[in-house]
Scaffold this motif. Structure first.
Motif, PDB file in Angstrom:
ATOM      1  N   GLY A  14       0.813  -1.217   0.000  1.00 24.51           N
ATOM      2  CA  GLY A  14       0.000   0.000   0.000  1.00 24.51           C
ATOM      3  C   GLY A  14       0.844   1.263   0.000  1.00 24.51           C
ATOM      4  N   ASP A  85      -3.453  -5.377  -5.649  1.00 24.00           N
ATOM      5  CA  ASP A  85      -2.775  -5.301  -4.351  1.00 24.00           C
ATOM      6  C   ASP A  85      -3.560  -6.163  -3.362  1.00 24.00           C
ATOM      7  N   ARG A 128       1.461   1.160  12.454  1.00 27.65           N
ATOM      8  CA  ARG A 128       0.823   1.790  11.284  1.00 27.65           C
ATOM      9  C   ARG A 128      -0.398   2.601  11.675  1.00 27.65           C
ATOM     10  N   ARG A 170      -5.901   0.126  12.032  1.00 27.97           N
ATOM     11  CA  ARG A 170      -6.754  -0.946  11.521  1.00 27.97           C
ATOM     12  C   ARG A 170      -7.059  -1.974  12.601  1.00 27.97           C
TER      13      ARG A 170
HETATM   14 ZN    ZN Z   1      -2.139  -2.784   2.204  1.00 22.50          ZN
END
Ligand code: ZN
Ligand code: AP5
Length: 226
Positions: A14, A85, A128, A170
């Motif tokens: 990503g 992806d 992240r 996430r």
């Molecule tokens: Zn990703």
């Protein structure tokens, strides 16, 4: 021009995708993970089916994701090619993809595999922060947003550089879910490389380097992509 961006969770798929899109003249990036997260956020039937599996780090059913891709590649912006992806993720998905493309006289031209040892991925995944709408991802240590000064990271200090909107983490970016994601990657996803190996279209890049170094390696091979 049909490319697969391949690699374990946290490999940098990503992160590098926007630059690859640019290098390949604007063909779109199709991320099944982003599509599924959008369905979960929108509360659609598909989202309800996928939510639990995703949170625990398992794989959503082949039929479900293949249908997502099948519909998406019919759209106009995919006419000149696209970058996949996070798809395909199983040999079964790969076979379905090949069959779907063959019907239109197409095939996968290039598989770019980002290689990173598992031990490095926990820190990448757990640090992240993402901007939900654009899909831009940051890292508290390796790619901090401008808003993060000397304060400890929090939702009020983690803001998207471009929009100033808050970043989020996430739900599957936990150590526990990552274990399942890595297990799925090694047992179900890695065999895809052997599937495309004989066609001579797989290129591996060492992605256990700084983002700038990884990008410079990707840029070299993407330029040679058909
Ligand atoms: Zn990703
Ligand atoms: P998906 O969204 O595809 O997640 P994933 O494959 O686990 O990959 P990630 O998005 O975690 O990794 P990335 O390589 O994009 O990492 P990034 O560049 O952000 O899938 C999520 C879930 O959806 C799956 O688990 C499954 O449930 C479901 N799903 C999706 N597709 C499916 C399919 N086809 N079939 C079945 N189920 C499916 O980088 C990570 C972090 O590291 C960032 O913070 C970044 O800033 C940092 N970073 C990046 N590069 C570097 C570097 N070189 N050095 C230091 N830090 C770096």
């Amino acid at each position: 021009n049909i490319m697969i961006l391949f690699g374990p969770p946290g490999a940098g798929k990503g992160s590098h995708a926007p630059k690859i899109v640019e290098a390949l003249g604007g063909i779109p990036q199709l991320s099944t993970g982003d599509m599924l997260r959008a369905a979960v956020a929108a509360g659609t039937e598909l989202g309800k089916q996928a939510e639990g599996v995703m949170k625990s780090g398992g794989l959503v059913s082949d039929e479900l994701v293949v249908n997502l891709i099948k519909e998406r590649i019919k759209e106009k912006d995919c006419a000149k090619g696209f970058i996949l992806d996070g798809f395909p993720r199983t040999v079964e998905q790969t076979k379905m993809l090949d069959a779907m493309l063959a019907k239109a006289g197409d095939k996968v031209n290039f598989v770019l595999a980002l290689e990173v040892p598992d031990a490095v991925l926990t820190e990448r995944i757990c640090g992240r922060w993402v901007h939900k709408e654009s899909g831009r991802s940051y890292h508290i240590k390796f790619a901090p947003p401008k808003s993060l000064g000397k304060q400890a990271p929090s939702v009020t200090t983690m803001l998207d550089d471009e929009t100033g909107q808050p970043l989020m983490q996430r739900k599957d970016d936990t150590e526990e879910a990552l274990k399942s994601r890595l297990e799925a990657y090694h047992s179900q996803t890695v065999p895809i490389l052997a599937h495309y190996g004989p066609a001579g279209i797989v290129t591996k890049v060492d992605a256990n380097k700084t983002p700038a170094e990884v990008w410079s390696a990707i840029e070299k091979v993407v330029g040679k992509a058909p």
